[in-house]
Motif scaffolding. Structure first.
Motif, PDB file in Angstrom:
ATOM      1  N   PRO A 174       0.848  -1.204   0.000  1.00 37.83           N
ATOM      2  CA  PRO A 174       0.000   0.000   0.000  1.00 37.83           C
ATOM      3  C   PRO A 174       0.879   1.248   0.000  1.00 37.83           C
ATOM      4  O   PRO A 174       1.851   1.323   0.745  1.00 37.83           O
ATOM      5  N   SER A 175       0.552   2.213  -0.829  1.00 38.09           N
ATOM      6  CA  SER A 175       1.418   3.388  -0.936  1.00 38.09           C
ATOM      7  C   SER A 175       1.365   4.276   0.293  1.00 38.09           C
ATOM      8  O   SER A 175       2.154   5.208   0.407  1.00 38.09           O
ATOM      9  N   TYR A 176       0.466   3.983   1.241  1.00 31.41           N
ATOM     10  CA  TYR A 176       0.521   4.685   2.527  1.00 31.41           C
ATOM     11  C   TYR A 176       1.843   4.406   3.234  1.00 31.41           C
ATOM     12  O   TYR A 176       2.246   5.138   4.147  1.00 31.41           O
ATOM     13  N   LEU A 177       2.535   3.341   2.819  1.00 33.05           N
ATOM     14  CA  LEU A 177       3.798   2.966   3.457  1.00 33.05           C
ATOM     15  C   LEU A 177       5.015   3.632   2.827  1.00 33.05           C
ATOM     16  O   LEU A 177       6.127   3.449   3.305  1.00 33.05           O
ATOM     17  N   TYR A 178       4.815   4.433   1.775  1.00 30.84           N
ATOM     18  CA  TYR A 178       5.963   4.861   0.985  1.00 30.84           C
ATOM     19  C   TYR A 178       6.934   5.738   1.758  1.00 30.84           C
ATOM     20  O   TYR A 178       8.125   5.786   1.445  1.00 30.84           O
ATOM     21  N   ASN A 179       6.480   6.439   2.783  1.00 31.70           N
ATOM     22  CA  ASN A 179       7.394   7.281   3.565  1.00 31.70           C
ATOM     23  C   ASN A 179       7.644   6.722   4.950  1.00 31.70           C
ATOM     24  O   ASN A 179       8.063   7.434   5.859  1.00 31.70           O
ATOM     25  N   LYS A 180       7.395   5.412   5.118  1.00 37.89           N
ATOM     26  CA  LYS A 180       7.696   4.738   6.376  1.00 37.89           C
ATOM     27  C   LYS A 180       9.021   3.995   6.226  1.00 37.89           C
ATOM     28  O   LYS A 180       9.628   3.963   5.154  1.00 37.89           O
ATOM     29  N   VAL A 181       9.494   3.392   7.304  1.00 33.26           N
ATOM     30  CA  VAL A 181      10.651   2.507   7.229  1.00 33.26           C
ATOM     31  C   VAL A 181      10.139   1.121   6.868  1.00 33.26           C
ATOM     32  O   VAL A 181       9.379   0.517   7.617  1.00 33.26           O
ATOM     33  N   ILE A 182      10.542   0.622   5.702  1.00 31.87           N
ATOM     34  CA  ILE A 182       9.995  -0.618   5.173  1.00 31.87           C
ATOM     35  C   ILE A 182      11.098  -1.638   4.934  1.00 31.87           C
ATOM     36  O   ILE A 182      12.161  -1.313   4.411  1.00 31.87           O
ATOM     37  N   GLY A 183      10.840  -2.869   5.347  1.00 31.55           N
ATOM     38  CA  GLY A 183      11.717  -3.980   4.993  1.00 31.55           C
ATOM     39  C   GLY A 183      10.955  -4.895   4.061  1.00 31.55           C
ATOM     40  O   GLY A 183       9.916  -5.425   4.446  1.00 31.55           O
ATOM     41  N   CYS A 184      11.422  -5.046   2.829  1.00 29.03           N
ATOM     42  CA  CYS A 184      10.676  -5.873   1.875  1.00 29.03           C
ATOM     43  C   CYS A 184      11.601  -6.642   0.948  1.00 29.03           C
ATOM     44  O   CYS A 184      11.207  -7.032  -0.140  1.00 29.03           O
ATOM     45  N   SER A 185      12.846  -6.864   1.334  1.00 27.28           N
ATOM     46  CA  SER A 185      13.726  -7.623   0.457  1.00 27.28           C
ATOM     47  C   SER A 185      13.281  -9.090   0.443  1.00 27.28           C
ATOM     48  O   SER A 185      12.796  -9.611   1.433  1.00 27.28           O
ATOM     49  N   GLY A 186      13.456  -9.727  -0.705  1.00 34.03           N
ATOM     50  CA  GLY A 186      13.040 -11.119  -0.826  1.00 34.03           C
ATOM     51  C   GLY A 186      11.572 -11.294  -1.123  1.00 34.03           C
ATOM     52  O   GLY A 186      11.053 -12.403  -1.051  1.00 34.03           O
ATOM     53  N   CYS A 187      10.872 -10.208  -1.460  1.00 27.95           N
ATOM     54  CA  CYS A 187       9.444 -10.300  -1.793  1.00 27.95           C
ATOM     55  C   CYS A 187       9.275 -10.326  -3.306  1.00 27.95           C
ATOM     56  O   CYS A 187      10.018  -9.698  -4.038  1.00 27.95           O
ATOM     57  N   GLY A 188       8.256 -11.076  -3.762  1.00 26.55           N
ATOM     58  CA  GLY A 188       7.972 -11.119  -5.182  1.00 26.55           C
ATOM     59  C   GLY A 188       8.768 -12.187  -5.887  1.00 26.55           C
ATOM     60  O   GLY A 188       9.991 -12.252  -5.788  1.00 26.55           O
ATOM     61  N   VAL A 189       8.081 -13.102  -6.581  1.00 26.16           N
ATOM     62  CA  VAL A 189       8.739 -14.167  -7.325  1.00 26.16           C
ATOM     63  C   VAL A 189       8.084 -14.294  -8.690  1.00 26.16           C
ATOM     64  O   VAL A 189       7.126 -13.601  -9.004  1.00 26.16           O
ATOM     65  N   THR A 190       8.594 -15.196  -9.494  1.00 25.68           N
ATOM     66  CA  THR A 190       7.994 -15.472 -10.788  1.00 25.68           C
ATOM     67  C   THR A 190       6.544 -15.915 -10.604  1.00 25.68           C
ATOM     68  O   THR A 190       6.224 -16.654  -9.675  1.00 25.68           O
ATOM     69  N   ILE A 191       5.670 -15.486 -11.486  1.00 28.61           N
ATOM     70  CA  ILE A 191       4.251 -15.798 -11.379  1.00 28.61           C
ATOM     71  C   ILE A 191       4.020 -17.299 -11.391  1.00 28.61           C
ATOM     72  O   ILE A 191       4.539 -18.010 -12.244  1.00 28.61           O
ATOM     73  N   GLN A 192       3.266 -17.797 -10.438  1.00 34.82           N
ATOM     74  CA  GLN A 192       2.929 -19.206 -10.373  1.00 34.82           C
ATOM     75  C   GLN A 192       1.670 -19.482 -11.192  1.00 34.82           C
ATOM     76  O   GLN A 192       0.802 -18.615 -11.331  1.00 34.82           O
ATOM     77  N   VAL A 193       1.550 -20.692 -11.716  1.00 39.09           N
ATOM     78  CA  VAL A 193       0.389 -21.051 -12.537  1.00 39.09           C
ATOM     79  C   VAL A 193      -0.903 -20.873 -11.766  1.00 39.09           C
ATOM     80  O   VAL A 193      -1.911 -20.400 -12.293  1.00 39.09           O
ATOM     81  N   SER A 194      -0.896 -21.215 -10.488  1.00 37.20           N
ATOM     82  CA  SER A 194      -2.108 -21.146  -9.673  1.00 37.20           C
ATOM     83  C   SER A 194      -2.560 -19.721  -9.444  1.00 37.20           C
ATOM     84  O   SER A 194      -3.683 -19.480  -9.032  1.00 37.20           O
ATOM     85  N   GLU A 195      -1.665 -18.730  -9.682  1.00 35.33           N
ATOM     86  CA  GLU A 195      -2.003 -17.336  -9.409  1.00 35.33           C
ATOM     87  C   GLU A 195      -2.611 -16.629 -10.613  1.00 35.33           C
ATOM     88  O   GLU A 195      -3.122 -15.526 -10.494  1.00 35.33           O
ATOM     89  N   VAL A 196      -2.557 -17.258 -11.777  1.00 29.92           N
ATOM     90  CA  VAL A 196      -2.993 -16.599 -12.997  1.00 29.92           C
ATOM     91  C   VAL A 196      -4.461 -16.207 -12.925  1.00 29.92           C
ATOM     92  O   VAL A 196      -4.885 -15.208 -13.497  1.00 29.92           O
ATOM     93  N   LYS A 197      -5.260 -16.956 -12.193  1.00 28.96           N
ATOM     94  CA  LYS A 197      -6.693 -16.702 -12.108  1.00 28.96           C
ATOM     95  C   LYS A 197      -7.027 -15.533 -11.194  1.00 28.96           C
ATOM     96  O   LYS A 197      -8.146 -15.047 -11.172  1.00 28.96           O
ATOM     97  N   LEU A 198      -6.051 -15.054 -10.420  1.00 30.57           N
ATOM     98  CA  LEU A 198      -6.314 -13.954  -9.498  1.00 30.57           C
ATOM     99  C   LEU A 198      -6.429 -12.638 -10.259  1.00 30.57           C
ATOM    100  O   LEU A 198      -5.878 -12.474 -11.350  1.00 30.57           O
ATOM    101  N   LEU A 199      -7.144 -11.688  -9.666  1.00 33.81           N
ATOM    102  CA  LEU A 199      -7.236 -10.359 -10.254  1.00 33.81           C
ATOM    103  C   LEU A 199      -5.853  -9.722 -10.252  1.00 33.81           C
ATOM    104  O   LEU A 199      -5.118  -9.809  -9.278  1.00 33.81           O
ATOM    105  N   SER A 200      -5.492  -9.063 -11.346  1.00 31.93           N
ATOM    106  CA  SER A 200      -4.171  -8.454 -11.408  1.00 31.93           C
ATOM    107  C   SER A 200      -4.172  -7.339 -12.430  1.00 31.93           C
ATOM    108  O   SER A 200      -5.070  -7.205 -13.256  1.00 31.93           O
TER     109      SER A 200
END
Length: 321
Positions: A174-200
């Motif tokens: 959420p962009s409400y976090l853009y000016n906070k201290v955020i730790g997010c390394s290691g997030c996000g991977v190649t799209i999985q087949v099971s995720e294709v049906k999700l809204l995106s």
């Protein structure tokens, strides 16, 4: 070992200790001595790290009502009872390295809670009600299975530190976090087949998956909100603007689920703070364009996603505006 434990708790009760250390005790069950009679009314800090607890008692808040800090790191806890929400004095809760699949919905009633650590569990989502915690300053949820975060997370000025490292399914923040201290390394991977049906929706090479609650995604050519969304927004404003002495929309006249939704919408517009319930207009800001980019550039595929209530707000919203 059992007699030694009973003696430790008895001394703590007799001498009205404020701190009790029960780490490394090989406990498989929460000690009944702690819940005996009136419990330990004076106890403020309870340390139960690195045991083998699987459950917590439902009357924990009743027997230990003045707990300020509760440390349950490295156990086998699967469920936290909803009655944890009755710990009105609780400021620190560490329940990391357990087996939690979800957090209790009533946790948002712990109004004094400032530090919440739930690293290395099995959480798929975060209760939206956590965004209502007025004192929450630090939230750590690293090493879980989070796919999305509540749209309003970070809207509170009190929340300054958010750590979601190593949630490989997490594609957006959420962009409400853009000016906070955020730790997010290691997030996000190649799209999985099971995720294709999700809204995106996609921006360049980055694809961001949206929460399941979002029923439709607005486009620049779609200026008309669904009737359901318009009705909910109208109902929300009528409910919150009605005089306190007017018996309008009492719990009897509305289903409980609908009444709860009016108290805690899906999110609020990043531009004008309009509540949103079933429909949002998302806008992606790649991480490199944010003030936190220097900390994470090249280490994550996570971007910031702003959610607006209309095409007008979508077109005029800017993170740096």
């Amino acid at each position: 070992m059992a007699s030694e434990l009973c003696k430790t708790i008895s001394v703590a009760r007799l001498e009205k200790h404020k701190n009790l250390f029960l780490n490394y005790r090989n406990l498989h069950h929460f000690p009944l001595e702690l819940l005996k009679d009136e419990g330990l009314q004076h106890l403020e800090r309870l340390y139960m790290k690195r045991n083998s607890l699987t459950t917590l008692p439902e009357n924990l808040a009743q027997k230990l009502p003045n707990l300020v800090e509760l440390y349950l790191h490295s156990n086998n806890i699967v469920v936290v009872p909803e009655e944890v929400g009755d710990l009105k004095e609780l400021q620190t809760l560490d329940i990391s390295t357990n087996r939690l699949l979800a957090l209790p919905e009533r946790l948002h009633l712990c109004l004094s809670l400032q530090y919440l650590t739930v690293d290395r569990n099995r959480l798929w989502c975060v209760p939206r009600h956590l965004c209502q915690l007025p004192s929450l300053n630090e939230l750590s949820m690293a090493g879980n299975r989070l796919a999305f975060l509540p749209l309003d997370l970070g809207r509170s000025r009190e929340l300054q530190y958010v750590y979601v490292d190593n949630n490989t399914h997490l594609k957006g923040l959420p962009s409400y976090l853009y000016n906070k201290v955020i730790g997010c390394s290691g997030c996000g991977v190649t799209i999985q087949v099971s995720e294709v049906k999700l809204l995106s929706f996609s921006s360049g090479q980055l694809t961001v998956f949206l929460p399941a609650e979002v029923k439709a995604i607005g486009t620049e050519n779609d200026h008309v909100l669904p009737l359901q969304e318009l009705a909910m927004r109208s109902l929300y404003h009528t409910y919150h603007r009605a005089p306190k002495d007017l018996n309008f929309l009492s719990p009897i006249s509305l289903p409980r689920s609908l009444l709860e939704l009016l108290h805690c919408p899906l999110g609020h517009c990043h531009r004008c703070s309009e509540p949103m319930f079933t429909f949002v207009y998302p806008k992606l800001f790649p991480l490199r364009e944010t003030p936190m980019a220097g900390l994470h550039q090249g280490r994550t595929t996570v971007g910031f996603v702003a959610y607006c209530c209309s095409t007008q707000c979508l077109q005029t919203f800017d993170l740096l505006g």
